[in-house]
Design a protein around this motif. Structure first.
Motif, PDB file in Angstrom:
ATOM      1  N   GLN A 197       0.819  -1.220   0.000  1.00 40.90           N
ATOM      2  CA  GLN A 197       0.000   0.000   0.000  1.00 40.90           C
ATOM      3  C   GLN A 197       0.854   1.274   0.000  1.00 40.90           C
ATOM      4  O   GLN A 197       0.331   2.377  -0.130  1.00 40.90           O
ATOM      5  CB  GLN A 197      -0.894   0.020   1.261  1.00 40.90           C
ATOM      6  CG  GLN A 197      -1.839  -1.152   1.374  1.00 40.90           C
ATOM      7  CD  GLN A 197      -3.126  -0.922   0.607  1.00 40.90           C
ATOM      8  OE1 GLN A 197      -3.194  -0.058  -0.264  1.00 40.90           O
ATOM      9  NE2 GLN A 197      -4.144  -1.698   0.921  1.00 40.90           N
ATOM     10  N   ALA A 198       2.177   1.127   0.211  1.00 38.21           N
ATOM     11  CA  ALA A 198       3.040   2.303   0.415  1.00 38.21           C
ATOM     12  C   ALA A 198       2.991   3.265  -0.768  1.00 38.21           C
ATOM     13  O   ALA A 198       2.960   4.495  -0.592  1.00 38.21           O
ATOM     14  CB  ALA A 198       4.475   1.855   0.684  1.00 38.21           C
ATOM     15  N   ARG A 199       2.987   2.716  -1.969  1.00 39.79           N
ATOM     16  CA  ARG A 199       3.014   3.573  -3.168  1.00 39.79           C
ATOM     17  C   ARG A 199       1.779   4.476  -3.210  1.00 39.79           C
ATOM     18  O   ARG A 199       1.876   5.667  -3.461  1.00 39.79           O
ATOM     19  CB  ARG A 199       3.087   2.703  -4.426  1.00 39.79           C
ATOM     20  CG  ARG A 199       3.363   3.510  -5.682  1.00 39.79           C
ATOM     21  CD  ARG A 199       3.666   2.619  -6.864  1.00 39.79           C
ATOM     22  NE  ARG A 199       4.959   1.945  -6.702  1.00 39.79           N
ATOM     23  CZ  ARG A 199       5.361   0.947  -7.458  1.00 39.79           C
ATOM     24  NH1 ARG A 199       4.586   0.487  -8.424  1.00 39.79           N
ATOM     25  NH2 ARG A 199       6.541   0.396  -7.260  1.00 39.79           N
ATOM     26  N   PHE A 200       0.605   3.891  -2.909  1.00 34.49           N
ATOM     27  CA  PHE A 200      -0.625   4.703  -2.933  1.00 34.49           C
ATOM     28  C   PHE A 200      -0.579   5.779  -1.840  1.00 34.49           C
ATOM     29  O   PHE A 200      -0.954   6.935  -2.084  1.00 34.49           O
ATOM     30  CB  PHE A 200      -1.862   3.816  -2.727  1.00 34.49           C
ATOM     31  CG  PHE A 200      -3.111   4.622  -2.585  1.00 34.49           C
ATOM     32  CD1 PHE A 200      -3.729   5.164  -3.697  1.00 34.49           C
ATOM     33  CD2 PHE A 200      -3.637   4.902  -1.327  1.00 34.49           C
ATOM     34  CE1 PHE A 200      -4.853   5.962  -3.573  1.00 34.49           C
ATOM     35  CE2 PHE A 200      -4.760   5.700  -1.191  1.00 34.49           C
ATOM     36  CZ  PHE A 200      -5.380   6.218  -2.317  1.00 34.49           C
ATOM     37  N   ILE A 201      -0.100   5.392  -0.649  1.00 38.32           N
ATOM     38  CA  ILE A 201      -0.055   6.342   0.473  1.00 38.32           C
ATOM     39  C   ILE A 201       0.774   7.574   0.106  1.00 38.32           C
ATOM     40  O   ILE A 201       0.439   8.705   0.460  1.00 38.32           O
ATOM     41  CB  ILE A 201       0.512   5.630   1.737  1.00 38.32           C
ATOM     42  CG1 ILE A 201      -0.552   4.655   2.286  1.00 38.32           C
ATOM     43  CG2 ILE A 201       0.944   6.610   2.818  1.00 38.32           C
ATOM     44  CD1 ILE A 201      -0.035   3.658   3.293  1.00 38.32           C
ATOM     45  N   LYS A 202       1.842   7.361  -0.655  1.00 40.16           N
ATOM     46  CA  LYS A 202       2.746   8.451  -1.020  1.00 40.16           C
ATOM     47  C   LYS A 202       2.173   9.360  -2.125  1.00 40.16           C
ATOM     48  O   LYS A 202       2.760  10.383  -2.459  1.00 40.16           O
ATOM     49  CB  LYS A 202       4.106   7.884  -1.483  1.00 40.16           C
ATOM     50  CG  LYS A 202       4.953   7.325  -0.343  1.00 40.16           C
ATOM     51  CD  LYS A 202       5.368   8.432   0.602  1.00 40.16           C
ATOM     52  CE  LYS A 202       6.211   7.940   1.749  1.00 40.16           C
ATOM     53  NZ  LYS A 202       6.459   9.008   2.735  1.00 40.16           N
ATOM     54  N   THR A 203       1.003   9.006  -2.713  1.00 40.95           N
ATOM     55  CA  THR A 203       0.416   9.841  -3.777  1.00 40.95           C
ATOM     56  C   THR A 203      -0.273  11.087  -3.215  1.00 40.95           C
ATOM     57  O   THR A 203      -0.812  11.894  -3.973  1.00 40.95           O
ATOM     58  CB  THR A 203      -0.626   9.044  -4.604  1.00 40.95           C
ATOM     59  OG1 THR A 203      -1.693   8.660  -3.723  1.00 40.95           O
ATOM     60  CG2 THR A 203      -0.011   7.831  -5.263  1.00 40.95           C
ATOM     61  N   LYS A 204      -0.322  11.183  -1.880  1.00 36.21           N
ATOM     62  CA  LYS A 204      -0.957  12.329  -1.193  1.00 36.21           C
ATOM     63  C   LYS A 204      -2.489  12.324  -1.322  1.00 36.21           C
ATOM     64  O   LYS A 204      -3.150  13.315  -0.982  1.00 36.21           O
ATOM     65  CB  LYS A 204      -0.387  13.664  -1.695  1.00 36.21           C
ATOM     66  CG  LYS A 204       1.119  13.814  -1.491  1.00 36.21           C
ATOM     67  CD  LYS A 204       1.423  15.081  -0.719  1.00 36.21           C
ATOM     68  CE  LYS A 204       2.796  15.162  -0.112  1.00 36.21           C
ATOM     69  NZ  LYS A 204       3.930  14.874  -0.910  1.00 36.21           N
TER      70      LYS A 204
END
Length: 574
Positions: A535-542
């Protein structure tokens, strides 16, 4: 994992009732709603729930046959008869044997204990065990956490002049064994006010009655409550009613002055510097005690639990820890093999249950493999292996489904079976396995609900970060100890954002350490999402997302709150 979130917002009526209770007891209406769901509706009931007292324990003589059991034990001591304490090889059985043996040994020396060998004797009372009792001059056997179905074996013992007192909590059959006394709150003719005691809990009630009858102060029993707490947590029995009183005070004992044997296990687990919870028992302490009976012999667990010398106890705890490492390797390999078999089952997507058999599997680990399969596939699972001429196995269930009743439906195919709603043991002729699998599937298909076969998270309440104050956390901690019927509350918060500092952590970069904000306050909340690095990539999309979580104490910064994230969903999905 694609979890379905199950959340029912409170009705207006529920909000009003929670507000009224909150006014009365001075805690958050959210937490008052949780109390109301647990049947707690007044300040007096809340006080009893938050601070259970030992004087609230039921009179042990309300249990059927208790007077008879105490009378027979007194007679054995008066006549200086040899007594044997006999129990199952799992955590509940070994803690029960340790408790009864330790307590009686203070007043009587002609006493022995016995744990059957899982591989040579199997579950419960065995003829080999009865023969050992006869050869060593035993006249009275106190059997714990098993025995309720041992009709033949106890009749055999009676012929040899050996009396039995049964202390069990498993569901009995219509015909009861010919024992002198049968202490079991699940007896069909039981009048005891609480039916969910663990096997160790029944043993404790017997010792409570013995103490009352002989003028022994109750304080002499309290050091044994740590063993009862370990049994309650490990046997997954409800943590309400009398069990809540026992677990609450047992945890207190475990944290302040544990017995030498349990202290050694706590040290070996690396738990010495923290406050122990029911989760620590379930995931750390219990599996080590269990490993003894799974890999070697459960008697070694009792040897440890009654040990009085700490260096010796530490030596025994390290040996048991080694068994646990062996158990983990077996468990991993067998689970992989089991998954391959399940993947090859015909019509897996249509099936409502899993029954698999492999005669080469290690008998001591099949219960764990069955648990793993229920977690992976969300179906009741039965895992069988071959022991001598029989297929023997363990069954585990999903939330809300009674696997014991499903097995009972197939009883004409079985040689033996016993257990609870969520866990059971069984044996049958090898040739009966295919028909058992068919019949078991038939019963499960008819009785299981669709929501019991999908990955669901039940959410108790929706919070904003500003609601999570130190007082809220302090009051939430009073709900401990958690367990069935008093589960750890799961909360959700909608539309949260990464503060910009969240990062992937762990040896294999599999977890996310989160720092989060919502748009209702300036609070920055710390969280940990185990195994959710995808899920980290989505979390970093702001972009905003929704989280569900439990609220824990940060073990690295005492007093700080940390969210343990159960699941993450993009806000637009919700």
């Amino acid at each position: 994992m694609n979890y379905k979130w199950n959340y029912q917002p409170p009705t207006q009526e529920e909000r009003e009732a929670a507000k009224a209770l909150a006014k009365e007891i001075g805690i958050s209406p959210v937490l008052c709603r949780l109390l109301l769901e647990r049947g707690i509706t007044s300040a007096a009931e809340a006080k009893r729930f938050f601070r259970p007292q030992l004087n609230e324990l039921h009179d042990p003589f309300l249990m059927k046959d208790m007077s008879r059991a105490v009378e027979r034990l007194n007679k054995a001591m008066g006549r200086k008869e040899r007594i044997m304490v006999y129990g199952d090889y799992d955590v509940d059985g070994t803690t029960a044997v340790a408790l009864v043996y330790k307590f009686l040994q203070q007043f009587y020396s002609n006493i022995d204990y016995y744990i059957p060998d899982r591989y040579n004797e199997g579950y419960g009372v065995s003829k080999k065990g009865v023969d050992y009792a006869y050869e060593t001059g035993v006249k009275l056997v106190i059997v714990l956490d098993c025995g309720i179905k041992a009709v033949e074996e106890i009749a055999y013992a009676k012929e040899k002049g050996i009396d039995f007192i049964i202390c069990d909590h498993h569901v009995p059959d219509e015909v009861l064994p010919p024992a002198v006394a049968i202490l079991n709150p699940k007896r069909h003719d039981a009048s005891y006010p609480y039916s969910h005691l663990s096997g160790c809990g029944v043993g404790f009630k017997f010792m409570q009655a013995f103490a009352l009858n002989n003028g022994i102060e109750f304080q002499q029993l309290t050091p044994l409550l740590d063993l009862v707490a370990v049994s309650i947590a490990s046997d997954i029995v409800p943590v309400m009613g009398e069990n809540r009183v026992l677990a609450y005070h047992g945890l207190k004992q475990l944290n302040t002055n544990p017995s030498i044997g349990l202290k050694a296990i706590i040290d070996v687990c690396g738990l010495s510097d923290r406050e122990l919870t029911m989760s620590d028992i379930i995931f750390k302490i219990g599996p080590r005690i269990n490993a003894s009976g799974r890999i070697q012999n459960g008697k070694e667990a009792v040897d440890l639990l009654i040990e009085k010398d700490f260096p010796l106890a530490l030596q025994k705890a390290r040996q048991i820890n080694q068994y646990n490492e062996t158990r983990k390797d077996l468990d991993k390999n067998m689970t992989e093999e089991a998954n391959k078999i399940v993947d090859q089952l015909a019509n897996l997507s249509q099936r409502r249950s899993i029954v698999i058999y492999n005669e080469a599997w290690h008998k001591g680990v099949i219960g764990i493999v069955a648990s793993r399969l229920t977690e992976i596939y969300y179906r009741p699972a039965v895992v069988l292996t071959r022991t001598n001429e029989l297929a023997t196995g363990s069954a585990r269930s999903v939330s809300g489904f009674d696997v014991y009743k499903a097995i009972e439906y197939c009883r004409d195919l079985l040689e033996n079976f016993g257990g609870h709603t969520y866990a059971a043991g069984l044996s049958m002729k090898v040739e009966n396995v295919p028909e058992f699998a068919r019949r078991f599937e038939e019963y499960v298909t008819r009785h299981i609900l669709p929501e019991q076969t999908s990955a669901t998270i039940d959410i108790d309440a929706q919070l904003d970060f500003r609601d999570i104050t130190s007082k809220f956390f302090f009051d939430l901690k009073k709900f401990n100890p958690f367990g069935p019927e008093n589960p750890k509350p799961v909360f959700c918060t909608m539309n949260v954002f990464d503060y910009g500092t969240s990062k992937v952590v762990g040896r294999d970069q599999e977890h996310i350490k989160l720092e989060l904000v919502d748009n209702k306050s300036n609070n920055v909340m710390n969280g940990i999402a185990f195994g959710q690095s995808s899920q980290a990539r989505f979390i970093k999309t702001k972009q905003s997302f929704n989280i569900c979580y439990t609220i824990e104490e940060n073990t690295h910064k005492r007093g700080d709150v940390q969210l343990q994230i159960e699941d993450i969903k993009p806000s637009r999905q919700a």
